[in-house]
Write an enzyme that holds these catalytic residues in place. Structure first.
Site: not given
Length: 733
Positions: A44, A113, A174, A354-361
């Site tokens: 489309e 359409k 579509c 920014p990598l915090s060591g937590g699940a999200d990052s």
């Protein structure tokens, strides 16, 4: 036997990039012809790109689309092949979303359409009108430059089908497939055998099965060939179009394209026995009965054959098993492909996280790692476009190119652990180990001195220095101290993203990645303008529960084994001091679990529940586990903080759309951001319902005890309701 070879495609178009889009269209036509196809279907609005949005209101956009179509028709691209090409068309001062049928350097018909997508992520009614004249094919005067180039003055415009000498073909665009009164039913009863659906359908977790079920069912009922084409990639916005072009015959899928790919062009061909369609329909007596009296749809006659005669070299395509990705694979591959498109088209040299060591990052880091793996895989498979983009972005020289995902990640991916006195050695270690597994350039940056400088400045200005709550400070002080840490990290992240390439004698800049999930956005459990503020966020519309499942999957399938430890650790912001008798935990801070947040989000957005109807739904769902009073307390608590923090959604980092309860204020969740957070009318209604329900329960219980000879206590009617969310507030609330 009438043998027909058809070709449909996934195209990675980019909104308003007419050169790129035209090149992809031509490449797809060439591949379709090479496969022997006499029908080619594209997505489309493929000439302009689907996501042009308000650019569709500019006359230039329509004019450029016609210029590109003229380019296609001036060459031999459409010789002996029917091409359905999507573009905007203005007819009688009205702008329509159209499929233009072309063949042998002529336009055969323009099909506007009739049912526009206008909910969720879609706003087609803002830019287009729906064609409502189902009983008309009007005469459309072609623009002068097109008319002169093609030696063609006009073309049929409207709802109808094309009748060839050996078959009938029609478009279903579509959204029309998803409507209750879909056009393919009456088109089939009018004799149409081939349906061509040009689509612009985005990826959403667990959505593909619905789309394929509709495609299959459309021809189970009335027989026929259903061709489906889709965009694939990031065309400039929050959506990832997930391809999966396919061909179905009489309810069976005989060809299926990829759902996630770095390829710009993917063409899928299938060989069809149209006599099998005629036989299928002839075996259903009710089909013939209804077709015999149904008003016929208007048609355009073309004296040309699309089928080839019977031969042993061309065999009809067989039934295939449909491929579905697990939700964990969808999280890995969808955002990875979206990030690659964003990176190669933005002019950036890489990403900073920014990598915090937590699940999200850690999940975001794993997705970037997956992207690097996909790039190397496509280079090994011979994709020259991916190779050229990787050489440019990675700044390889002297004929070198990436051959290892970890080496490539070292060039294009920075991870930064920004620790404070409140950070634990566990998170610091997890961040370092994961960065090493992925191959990123990792920095460990203590930021206490920056925070201390700001606090000293504040003390100089006011004569006061705030303290944490665990050290005797107030909630206000505690909140302010957490926000300082969070916002310093945002400033440092952007500084490093812009200057680190310069430090390493590289050109360009890096894009900062955010890592807040959809549940935190819904609750407002983030600091405004902290690390949640970034350039783009690949997980901003993914739930915490799905992210945890992804981490478990990625630990094995992406070979980042440290993710298993990340997933097992309790979520914590680490913005308050760690004491022997106190550790900050996200779910305690929020006053609700991530599982509960997912339930609230789906009820609020998908089922459109206000406070009262959410309370009623949850009373049924949590019956036997929580009393009506408990449910009421939880619902009130959620809506209180949802409304208090709604303003944060106005500055939410642009996020990959993956979940249908995304709270993204800018494009998807169109609700106000200034609320009366007390919800006086709604909460009063909930209180009335609680009194009515619990009053009847108490009366029933007392009656039962009296019937059994028991004496009801006058003091036994009270129900203790624990205070919801008694934990500490998260920074930025």
């Amino acid at each position: 036997m009438r043998l027909l070879t058809v070709a449909t495609c996934n195209l990675n178009q980019w909104a308003m990039d007419f050169d790129n889009n035209l090149q992809n269209i031509k490449e797809s036509i060439s591949r379709a012809k090479a496969a022997g196809a006499t029908i080619r279907l594209g997505p489309e609005l493929e000439i302009t790109g689907y996501g042009c949005e308000d650019h569709f209101l500019e006359l230039d956009t329509v004019t450029h689309a016609w210029e590109c179509l003229k380019d296609i028709l001036s060459g031999d691209w459409t010789e002996d092949i029917l091409c359905s090409i999507g573009m905007p068309v203005i007819q009688g001062s009205v702008r329509y979303n159209c499929q233009v049928f072309c063949m042998n350097r002529k336009i055969l018909m323009i099909r506007p359409k009739m049912s526009l997508a206008n909910d969720g992520n879609y706003r087609e009614l803002r830019w287009f009108s729906a064609w409502k004249h189902k009983d008309q094919l009007v005469n459309f005067q072609l623009p002068n430059n097109i008319s002169e180039a093609l030696s063609q003055k006009s073309v049929p415009f409207g709802y109808g089908y094309i009748q060839f000498l050996d078959t009938a073909v029609a478009a279903e665009i579509c959204e029309e497939l998803f409507t209750p009164d879909a056009p393919h039913i009456e088109l089939a009863l009018s004799g149409v055998e081939v349906f061509m659906n040009a689509s612009g359908s985005h990826h959403q977790l667990r959505k593909l099965d619905l789309r394929l079920d509709l495609i299959k069912s459309s021809t189970i009922i009335c027989g026929g060939v259903y061709m489906y084409s889709n965009h694939q990639g990031c065309d400039g916005g929050r959506l990832y179009f997930d391809g999966c072009s396919c061909v179905a015959v009489n309810g069976d899928v005989v060809a299926q394209g990829s759902q996630f790919s770095l390829k710009d062009v993917e063409v899928l061909a299938a060989q069809i026995d149209l006599d099998a369609v005629a036989s299928y329909r002839g075996s259903v007596s009710s089909f013939g009965e209804q077709a015999s009296y149904k008003s016929r749809v208007l048609s355009v006659t073309v004296p040309y054959k699309l089928c080839q005669p019977f031969n042993l070299q061309t065999l009809p395509s067989s039934l295939i098993k449909i491929r579905f990705h697990s939700p964990e694979e969808e999280i890995a591959f969808g955002p990875s492909c979206w990030l690659w498109d964003y990176l190669r088209r933005s002019g950036a040299s890489g990403f900073l996280l920014p990598l915090s060591g937590g699940a999200d990052s850690s999940a975001v880091a794993a997705i970037v790692g997956c992207m690097c793996q996909l790039v190397i895989k496509e280079i090994k498979n011979g994709d020259e476009q991916v190779k050229a983009d990787a050489i440019r972005i990675g700044q390889y020289t002297n004929g070198e190119f990436p051959t290892d995902s970890r080496e490539f990640a070292k060039r294009i991916f920075y991870t930064v652990y920004m620790g404070t006195e409140n950070s634990s050695e566990a998170t610091r270690s997890r961040a370092k180990v994961l960065a090493n597994e992925i191959g990123s350039w990792h920095l460990d940056v203590p930021i206490d001195s920056v925070i201390s400088a700001l606090l000293s400045l504040f003390q100089t200005l006011t004569g006061k220095r705030p303290r944490y709550k665990v050290d005797g400070g107030s909630n206000t002080e505690n909140l302010g101290l957490q926000n300082i840490q969070a916002r310093v990290r945002m400033v440092l992240a952007f500084m490093l993203a812009s200057l680190m390439p310069w430090v390493q004698n590289k050109s360009g800049f890096f894009l900062v990645l955010g890592s807040s999930n959809v549940d935190e956005g819904l609750r407002g459990y983030l600091t405004k303008y902290d690390c949640s503020s970034a350039d783009i966020n690949p997980i901003g519309s993914i739930s915490k529960q799905d992210l945890r499942a992804f981490l478990r999957w990625a630990a094995v399938n992406l070979e980042y084994s440290s993710l298993a430890d990340v997933e097992a650790a309790p979520p914590t912001a680490e913005l308050e001091p760690i004491r022997s008798d106190y550790s900050q935990l996200d779910e305690v801070d929020m006053g609700m679990t991530y599982e509960e947040l997912s339930v609230y989000g789906r009820l609020r957005k998908i089922f459109r529940c206000g406070p009262v109807s959410m309370f009623q739904n949850l009373c049924y769902r949590w019956s036997g586990r929580l009393s009506p009073s408990d449910v009421a307390a939880k619902v009130k608590y959620f809506f209180k903080y949802y409304s208090i923090n709604r303003h944060k959604m106005t500055v939410l980092t642009p996020s990959y759309h993956a979940e249908s309860y995304s709270p993204d204020d800018n494009r998807f969740d169109l609700r106000q951001f200034l609320y009366n957070s007390r919800w006086p009318y709604q909460f009063r209604k909930i209180d009335d319902l609680v009194r009515a329900v619990e009053g009847s329960q108490i009366a029933s219980a007392e009656f039962g005890r009296q019937e059994n000879g028991e004496i009801a206590s006058e003091n036994g009617s009270g129900l203790g309701v624990p205070a919801a969310g008694s934990g500490n507030p998260k920074a930025g609330l």
